[in-house]
Motif scaffolding. Structure first.
Motif, mmCIF file in Angstrom:
data_model
loop_
_atom_site.group_PDB
_atom_site.id
_atom_site.type_symbol
_atom_site.label_atom_id
_atom_site.label_comp_id
_atom_site.label_asym_id
_atom_site.label_seq_id
_atom_site.Cartn_x
_atom_site.Cartn_y
_atom_site.Cartn_z
ATOM 1 N N ASP A 1 -66.021 -15.677 45.516
ATOM 2 C CA ASP A 1 -66.442 -16.933 46.125
ATOM 3 C C ASP A 1 -65.498 -17.471 47.183
ATOM 4 O OD1 ASP A 1 -68.843 -17.162 44.724
ATOM 5 O OD2 ASP A 1 -67.806 -17.907 42.955
ATOM 6 N N PHE B 1 -69.681 -20.062 46.201
ATOM 7 C CA PHE B 1 -68.891 -19.850 47.424
ATOM 8 C C PHE B 1 -69.183 -20.927 48.472
ATOM 9 C CE2 PHE B 1 -71.442 -18.051 50.968
ATOM 10 C CZ PHE B 1 -72.664 -17.854 50.344
ATOM 11 N N ARG C 1 -58.934 -12.295 64.162
ATOM 12 C CA ARG C 1 -60.264 -12.670 63.686
ATOM 13 C C ARG C 1 -60.431 -14.186 63.644
ATOM 14 N NH1 ARG C 1 -63.321 -14.049 58.873
ATOM 15 N NH2 ARG C 1 -61.515 -14.166 57.490
ATOM 16 N N HIS D 1 -67.542 -25.953 48.965
ATOM 17 C CA HIS D 1 -66.789 -26.868 49.833
ATOM 18 C C HIS D 1 -67.707 -27.663 50.766
ATOM 19 C CE1 HIS D 1 -67.537 -23.333 52.271
ATOM 20 N NE2 HIS D 1 -67.254 -24.033 53.346
ATOM 21 N N PHE E 1 -60.223 -21.010 51.595
ATOM 22 C CA PHE E 1 -60.333 -21.845 50.409
ATOM 23 C C PHE E 1 -59.626 -21.224 49.204
ATOM 24 C CE2 PHE E 1 -63.851 -22.982 53.143
ATOM 25 C CZ PHE E 1 -63.680 -24.357 53.219
ATOM 26 N N THR F 1 -70.704 -23.691 60.070
ATOM 27 C CA THR F 1 -69.820 -23.868 61.226
ATOM 28 C C THR F 1 -70.597 -23.888 62.544
ATOM 29 O OG1 THR F 1 -69.352 -21.492 61.008
ATOM 30 C CG2 THR F 1 -67.668 -22.998 60.212
ATOM 31 N N GLY G 1 -62.765 -13.969 52.630
ATOM 32 C CA GLY G 1 -62.906 -14.205 54.062
ATOM 33 C C GLY G 1 -62.668 -15.652 54.465
ATOM 34 N N ALA H 1 -60.305 -15.928 67.055
ATOM 35 C CA ALA H 1 -61.485 -15.624 67.881
ATOM 36 C C ALA H 1 -62.444 -16.808 67.965
ATOM 37 C CB ALA H 1 -62.216 -14.403 67.304
ATOM 38 N N THR H 2 -62.539 -17.593 66.910
ATOM 39 C CA THR H 2 -63.428 -18.760 66.949
ATOM 40 C C THR H 2 -62.657 -20.075 66.824
ATOM 41 O OG1 THR H 2 -63.901 -18.291 64.608
ATOM 42 C CG2 THR H 2 -65.567 -17.643 66.195
ATOM 43 N N MET I 1 -62.559 -23.644 58.910
ATOM 44 C CA MET I 1 -63.612 -24.048 57.982
ATOM 45 C C MET I 1 -64.698 -22.979 57.803
ATOM 46 S SD MET I 1 -62.502 -26.784 56.642
ATOM 47 C CE MET I 1 -63.918 -27.436 55.747
ATOM 48 N N LEU I 2 -64.439 -21.771 58.259
ATOM 49 C CA LEU I 2 -65.380 -20.673 58.035
ATOM 50 C C LEU I 2 -65.705 -20.568 56.552
ATOM 51 C CD1 LEU I 2 -63.697 -17.884 60.212
ATOM 52 C CD2 LEU I 2 -65.412 -19.574 60.899
ATOM 53 N N ALA I 3 -66.988 -20.504 56.253
ATOM 54 C CA ALA I 3 -67.386 -20.346 54.850
ATOM 55 C C ALA I 3 -67.036 -18.941 54.362
ATOM 56 C CB ALA I 3 -68.885 -20.605 54.709
ATOM 57 N N PRO I 4 -66.782 -18.791 53.071
ATOM 58 C CA PRO I 4 -66.569 -17.452 52.508
ATOM 59 C C PRO I 4 -67.769 -16.543 52.778
ATOM 60 C CG PRO I 4 -66.035 -19.160 50.897
ATOM 61 C CD PRO I 4 -66.707 -19.844 52.045
ATOM 62 N N VAL I 5 -67.537 -15.264 52.716
ATOM 63 C CA VAL I 5 -68.610 -14.291 52.920
ATOM 64 C C VAL I 5 -69.031 -13.734 51.561
ATOM 65 C CG1 VAL I 5 -69.250 -12.127 54.017
ATOM 66 C CG2 VAL I 5 -67.763 -13.731 55.213
ATOM 67 N N PHE I 6 -70.260 -14.032 51.199
ATOM 68 C CA PHE I 6 -70.797 -13.531 49.930
ATOM 69 C C PHE I 6 -72.263 -13.191 50.130
ATOM 70 C CE2 PHE I 6 -73.336 -14.361 46.158
ATOM 71 C CZ PHE I 6 -72.749 -13.520 45.252
#
Lengths: 342, 342, 342, 342
Positions: free
Chosen positions: D282, C49, D20, C52, D288, C24, D285, D23-24, D336-341
């Protein structure tokens, strides 16, 4: 009288759990511990939680003098086990925790484990170790084959129902949730804390899990006809415990009555009141299995939930329960430890 | 001979832990359980993990016939405890798990707990319950005041060192990490799984934690002069266990030798080889305390790490150890359960 | 304008975190990803993860055409890194996340990492990557050496205090608690869920942790004289986050004022009100560092607690912050993602 | 253009998750936050993880000037919501996250929620907020009713299959595993870390979970006849994430093809290759949803596994996706924030 115990494969979780349980067992004393790659080490080095115990050092199997052993627990990987057990002295009582002698038909073993059975003659002597259903055979056995932990959970939920003919045999579905210790102390990426903590996923889905071999064997035997269940295991971010949610077609109250009746005298199998469902938190570290039954809003459907600790009732506790029978001890001796909560 | 036991405040975690331990204690039998707000309920309803046990129903305290009780564990909240204990029969042996009788000086109690002591006369009889250091007084006591779980951990690391005069008394620092069960079964936001899981934070930092009252009392008594330690506790995402990292000025090898010597005959206190440090995973569910010592790269500095299970050795296990002494039983009876790992 | 980014070592946690953040980032585009042993695989296979995202396949380093790359993140193991970086084109901007270029003195590198430095000439160009303290050098640098995650946490707590001369340099103690992702995706027994979940223990205690090399270098540089801190890290059952409890001799209010003043314009460094202490749960997944200060009951003692996410502010977020500066972008670009709670 | 946003009920987890994500978000700005019991507090006090943001203070709802608000998220408890929404200005766009407007038929609402619907007229305007299936209605709506998080998960797995007529409608079974944040920040014993960590149990089993109302409404609408699924949720020791294991009678390959086709252009719905099954780790946060399909060894049976983050795609992310449509913004903006892993 104290019985002299050997444990082969003492450096894995089921081996350590055997030591934990025998530590306060009044009639068993550990005289030999083996772990091939860790031979020479003390158990305190391999498992510091056992450091208060006075235990023999780890040795290789062929260093053990089995003439001083009354009963041997075998907690080795499958395939290896067949070779080892075939060479053990004929007079030795053996409780095996591996998958190697669970399936009576060597063809089934080959189908599920991907290699031919290497000790077919020994297999013939093996008794399937689900204590509550094979007590007499176990008492008389030389070799008892402990069940899979998932297989035990599902069978506690289902055996009396199949025997009583109160459920549709064509539509049995086991959705199982398992803690991570069942996968052993092996170094795999998906067993890392960073990978598993806070997440869940299926494994061996689609009818590929090897414990299906046990379900097929036992349920078909009870029903007197082939029974094939659907079984999907999930790995959960917890260390101990299995929760099996078993979906059935049948009358829920009848299902509850059958289970209550079947287990009314069983010290380790606790059937909850109708409508109450159990939690894995309530059996951790113990040899107890809790079972609950509820009906669904769709008439004619029942859900049985069974929980047990995979390392205790699902393997090492079960093994000691069987050993108690083989040694002529009270079945519950050393196994009445209460669960640890929280 | 079986001693008849009552537990007041059985619906909290320390109460449940007492029941868990007594379940396999050969010389104790529970005859009464109280829980004011849950009176009338069965223990199986409050704690389903205990459902296999045949236990008396929960009652209110004034429903208990204490003439049938040999020893009473009191696991009530502080302040309440003083009122309750003051009214118990004079002949009854009492092991208290609250903070109410730990501090000998009622002024210290008022300072740390924010209210005047309500049973000053009873306080005079109370013996501080850190078993390994007060055995003779405990054997003879009518009322034993169990220690704080953090206070016990820090004292196991420090008492022999202060007594031996091998560390600088002006520079003792305890950085402590505690699991969440020490906070009890109370409904607080920071104890929710969603808030705590995966995170850590300090609490009662800056010299405000009440267990400092015990450190002050005990360390000053041993040293014969005021000793004030620095103490910062942290809450960790785990259920059981305390790890205290104790920073000292003194020679690390000497520190190790003093601890090893002090605890060489102690069944529950295990000193690891010099340089090895313990993990909370290795004592969970047990009455053992593991201690390790290492030197720092800065000469003259030592680190002692002590771990124990806050619910067992830190409270309910300690309570039973004390009760064993008071009842003339072997001190370790019922307490040799191995830790549960993993 | 979009800058073309390569990531070497994309199959580890810091590599994946770089991809997550760049996903992002409005001014960066990933054009190459390397992973030697997993070359040929897609990132979706290695890290589902990220499935996408439209990402290049993993390749070996020598398959990358660096003429199409504006900036290269290097997330390789130490030692390997020196060899790789020495061979990269001279004109390429590099942000290294390994330990290989953090220590200015090759002798210190050899001392802490146990082998001679293999790229001494390249080392001379490297700028230490603690952004908030080396902004100008980083803007002009060809090679930035990212800090250790523990080293970053400790420095955020201490640098302004050492610079201001408000604490005793002889008595600095860092007790650090770290989540498990800092140890990477390596298959080690103590990183298994079954081993770590529910327990805590120290590691590299006694002054052996390699991040001490960074503390020594940086603190001595600021103080203009040798400074040696005491540092004990602990592994906690959580995935992300570091909490450093820093024990100091100095006036707590002054300490707080110095930190507040030093960081008043810093977008990522948040100083809490005096007496409030931070939690790791509040920074997970973000580039923020929270700091709190409290005094102890012992006069003249202060405690600073700093928390950050080891994978973000402690490594990959810091790396992007540095890359932003090197590329002439706003320093916070792509990094203002809020923490993920719960 | 920046749209002015109000959030009612900002002190719960879904409210915080909205903050959250916004915020972006480049086109949304928060101008009002309400929380009745915490009015007067700052968000940083209630949720320290948001302390880096410049946010309005929490106020009571009637203190908000809605003439300055373009769109209002309503994250209040059910029942309360109906009263509040009924009083909001007619011209205000509203995205509701509660259960109060999900069920079109007020009789169904009363059946599942145990009280009469209090805003029947407003209900008529409400559009069911499962974005991927109601885009056109949502774009034109004044009031969108966000779905239940479990209901969303199950529908992503099932809607295209029901629509395509490729599964047996009489035999749909959803075994769902949910993280604890779905239960909100409420103080309940079973949500404590000490009670949940390391264990799992069912809840609302037997057809009692309220999200069944949504399944019934939606699946019956698609099928054009009543459809009743069986649904058993389980609470897992994890904070975020839902995994639904959906058991079907139908051809697995066909099931996979139908889902793949249905979602081929969906930015947030990712269908894995046939035979691969997803993990909650996956998607944490993120907005998806990953879906996988596998066949069982029993011919004619398929298993669909769907995972999403209950707080993001299951509630607050979905809400913003809907708000984007209502405000004429790109549907994926800010999401489009990627997951947090890990």
């Amino acid at each position: 009288m104290t019985h002299r115990i050997a444990i082969l494969g003492a450096s894995g979780y089921t081996g350590a759990e055997l030591v934990r349980l025998i530590a306060t067992h009044p009639s068993m004393r550990i005289v030999a511990l083996s772990a091939d790659r860790k031979a020479g080490m003390s158990m305190a080095e391999v498992f510091p939680f056992l450091r208060h115990l006075d235990l023999p050092r780890l040795v290789k199997i062929d260093e053990i003098d089995f003439s001083n052993v009354d009963l041997c627990f075998c907690a080795l990987p499958h395939a290896t086990t067949q070779e080892v057990v075939a060479k053990l002295p004929r007079g030795l009582r053996i409780v095996d925790l591996s998958a190697d002698f669970r399936l009576r038909d060597p063809a089934e073993y080959e189908k599920w484990y991907g290699q031919p059975h290497a000790a077919v003659e020994v297999q013939k002597e093996a008794v399937y170790g689900l204590t509550e259903f094979y007590r007499d055979e176990i008492r008389a056995a030389r070799l008892v084959a402990g069940t899979g932990c998932n297989a035990a959970t599902g069978q506690f939920a289902l055996r009396p129902l199949i025997a009583a003919g109160v459920i549709d045999l064509e539509d049995i579905l086991i959705d199982l949730k398992a803690g991570v210790s069942g996968a052993g102390r092996s170094l795999k990426e998906n067993l890392l804390h960073a990978e598993l903590s806070g997440g869940t996923h299926t494994y061996s889905a689609g009818g590929k899990h090897r414990h299906l071999g046990e379900f097929d064997q036992e349920f078909s035997r009870i029903a007197g006809r082939p029974v094939r269940v659907q079984f999907t295991p999930h790995l959960l971010p917890m260390n101990r415990g299995i929760l099996a949610t078993v979906y059935l077609k049948g009358d829920a109250k009848t299902v509850h009555q059958v289970l209550e009746k079947a287990y009314e005298s069983e010290p380790f199998l606790q059937v909850l009141p109708f409508g109450a469902l159990p939690s894995t938190r309530d059996i951790a570290g113990s040899n107890f299995c809790h079972l609950g039954v509820i009906g669904d809003r769709i008439p004619g459907r029942a859900v049985v939930v069974a929980v047990l600790d995979n390392l205790t009732k699902g393997s090492s506790g079960q093994a000691i329960q069987n050993a108690n029978l083989m040694l002529g001890l009270p079945e519950t001796e050393g196994l009445m430890l209460a669960p640890v909560f929280p």
